[in-house]
Design a protein around this motif. Structure first.
Motif, PDB file in Angstrom:
ATOM      1  N   LYS A   1       0.843  -1.203   0.000  1.00  0.00           N
ATOM      2  CA  LYS A   1       0.000   0.000   0.000  1.00  0.00           C
ATOM      3  C   LYS A   1       0.869   1.239   0.000  1.00  0.00           C
ATOM      4  O   LYS A   1       1.930   1.258   0.639  1.00  0.00           O
ATOM      5  CB  LYS A   1      -0.920  -0.006   1.210  1.00  0.00           C
ATOM      6  CG  LYS A   1      -1.926  -1.143   1.151  1.00  0.00           C
ATOM      7  CD  LYS A   1      -2.919  -1.090   2.287  1.00  0.00           C
ATOM      8  CE  LYS A   1      -3.903  -2.258   2.157  1.00  0.00           C
ATOM      9  NZ  LYS A   1      -4.919  -2.257   3.207  1.00  0.00           N
ATOM     10  N   CYS A   2       0.455   2.271  -0.725  1.00  0.00           N
ATOM     11  CA  CYS A   2       1.161   3.551  -0.695  1.00  0.00           C
ATOM     12  C   CYS A   2       0.164   4.650  -1.041  1.00  0.00           C
ATOM     13  O   CYS A   2      -1.035   4.385  -1.161  1.00  0.00           O
ATOM     14  CB  CYS A   2       2.359   3.528  -1.646  1.00  0.00           C
ATOM     15  SG  CYS A   2       1.948   3.390  -3.391  1.00  0.00           S
ATOM     16  N   ARG A   3       0.680   5.885  -1.175  1.00  0.00           N
ATOM     17  CA  ARG A   3      -0.212   7.010  -1.440  1.00  0.00           C
ATOM     18  C   ARG A   3       0.318   7.861  -2.578  1.00  0.00           C
ATOM     19  O   ARG A   3       1.524   7.964  -2.779  1.00  0.00           O
ATOM     20  CB  ARG A   3      -0.307   7.919  -0.207  1.00  0.00           C
ATOM     21  CG  ARG A   3      -1.114   7.332   0.899  1.00  0.00           C
ATOM     22  CD  ARG A   3      -1.119   8.281   2.094  1.00  0.00           C
ATOM     23  NE  ARG A   3      -2.424   8.274   2.692  1.00  0.00           N
ATOM     24  CZ  ARG A   3      -3.215   9.323   2.831  1.00  0.00           C
ATOM     25  NH1 ARG A   3      -2.833  10.520   2.402  1.00  0.00           N
ATOM     26  NH2 ARG A   3      -4.404   9.208   3.378  1.00  0.00           N
TER      27      ARG A   3
ATOM     28  N   GLU B   1      -5.217   6.593  -2.381  1.00  0.00           N
ATOM     29  CA  GLU B   1      -4.725   5.407  -1.672  1.00  0.00           C
ATOM     30  C   GLU B   1      -4.492   4.330  -2.722  1.00  0.00           C
ATOM     31  O   GLU B   1      -5.405   4.011  -3.494  1.00  0.00           O
ATOM     32  CB  GLU B   1      -5.751   4.899  -0.653  1.00  0.00           C
ATOM     33  CG  GLU B   1      -6.211   5.927   0.356  1.00  0.00           C
ATOM     34  CD  GLU B   1      -5.248   6.037   1.525  1.00  0.00           C
ATOM     35  OE1 GLU B   1      -4.325   5.186   1.613  1.00  0.00           O
ATOM     36  OE2 GLU B   1      -5.406   6.976   2.324  1.00  0.00           O
TER      37      GLU B   1
ATOM     38  N   ARG C   1      -3.467   0.442  -3.713  1.00  0.00           N
ATOM     39  CA  ARG C   1      -3.368  -0.948  -3.223  1.00  0.00           C
ATOM     40  C   ARG C   1      -2.847  -1.816  -4.360  1.00  0.00           C
ATOM     41  O   ARG C   1      -3.551  -2.100  -5.316  1.00  0.00           O
ATOM     42  CB  ARG C   1      -4.735  -1.463  -2.765  1.00  0.00           C
ATOM     43  CG  ARG C   1      -4.659  -2.873  -2.167  1.00  0.00           C
ATOM     44  CD  ARG C   1      -6.050  -3.405  -1.830  1.00  0.00           C
ATOM     45  NE  ARG C   1      -5.965  -4.667  -1.121  1.00  0.00           N
ATOM     46  CZ  ARG C   1      -5.787  -5.857  -1.713  1.00  0.00           C
ATOM     47  NH1 ARG C   1      -5.665  -5.932  -3.017  1.00  0.00           N
ATOM     48  NH2 ARG C   1      -5.725  -6.962  -0.978  1.00  0.00           N
TER      49      ARG C   1
END
Lengths: 203, 203
Positions: free
Chosen positions: B18-20, B192, B194
């Motif tokens: 997960k990252c942004r 967000e 995924r």
């Protein structure tokens, strides 16, 4: 940030791979039960299998996509469920039963001849002689309903098998796919498989 | 073949990541030209961006899918084209120009903050504050029309740049995606990201 010229990551890209498989079983899931009914051929349209309950451009969000409100219409990337006879034989071996039939799991298509079929990557295209093409979207996950259906189909003496199914079938439960191009799928069809370029992104 | 219990391949599976990221630019491609028109927000439905020429449950087969008859309706997994500002800065650096704007390439969405964005894998979901969700289907390939549009937008003195664009932009041209869940995308939105489980299948 956009002003800075950054180095491009050295990500290894595996080239396109082609191979062949064969249609061993076809089935439609018409009702609410998980089991599917075997047929000699299936007609697929842009919305999925004609007469199958999973057909449609959208589908209701379920437990597999817990980030969506349950029942909300989302893009349907699960027109068909596909398994391989080789993977089902491994599951049967692990469960100590003679066989696990594709229909018990609600699989619409069972294939043979494609190694490690449940790992066939997203974006893989399956080409059929009629011109129909399916596109793989994800590995399928075992669920307890499928396990219960397997137990129900076996002769007496396998009580409690339903609970053993999910661990035994992990990463052997095949893949899901959508219809990329309409057409017919028929028993015994040769399938041309095109696996796209692959790599691993590590962030 | 199905009678023989085969060993399961030891395929390495990389866990979910997960990252942004952030929405830096939004644009709609309304006409036939490749360039897109910037907007502060976009509305997406199950068929794609409202008012964009790429919207629809199906799309006509093009040169990217040479195995289909040209123009034949196939599943539309290309609702949107998405680039990153970081990748465009690398392209600009390679071309020796000050900048390459997302709109010149017909990109509907430009993001920042996601490393090696053009390698973000198939099946990655981008979640927006409105509830909209996009699903990545493929790396996008540069084409000569985009190169011509970049040259057209630059000041005089860059004649012939169109031909240099494709090699400079290879694997930096972003990704294409479909709308998984409808909603709105807005300038400055936090995204967000995924990234699903990944592995490489070797046949």
């Amino acid at each position: 940030m956009a002003d800075e010229v950054r180095q491009v990551a050295a990500i290894d890209v595996v080239s396109v791979i082609k191979c062949r498989g064969r249609v061993e079983r076809l089935a439609v899931a018409a009702g609410e039960e998980i089991g599917a009914r075997s047929l000699d051929r299936l007609t697929v349209t842009h919305e999925g299998i004609v007469g199958d309950r999973h057909a449609g451009f959208t589908r209701p969000a379920d437990v597999r996509v817990p980030w969506f409100p349950r029942g909300e219409p989302i893009h349907n990337e699960r027109h068909l469920s596909i398994v391989s006879l080789e993977d089902l034989a491994v599951i049967a071996g692990r469960l100590g039963v003679e066989k696990v039939e594709p229909e018990w799991l609600g699989a619409n298509l069972a294939v043979s001849g494609i190694p490690d079929f449940s790992f066939i990557p997203r974006g893989t295209r399956l080409f059929f002689p009629s011109g129909a093409v399916l596109a793989v979207t994800d590995q399928n996950a075992p669920c307890r309903f499928a396990g219960a259906e397997v137990e129900r189909n076996l002769p007496p003496g396998h009580e409690g098998l339903a609970l053993k199914f999910s661990p035994a079938a992990k990463r052997l439960r095949g893949v899901v796919a959508y219809v990329d191009r309409p057409g017919e799928l028929a028993m015994g069809d040769a399938i041309e498989v095109r696996v796209p370029e692959q790599w691993v992104w590590r962030g």
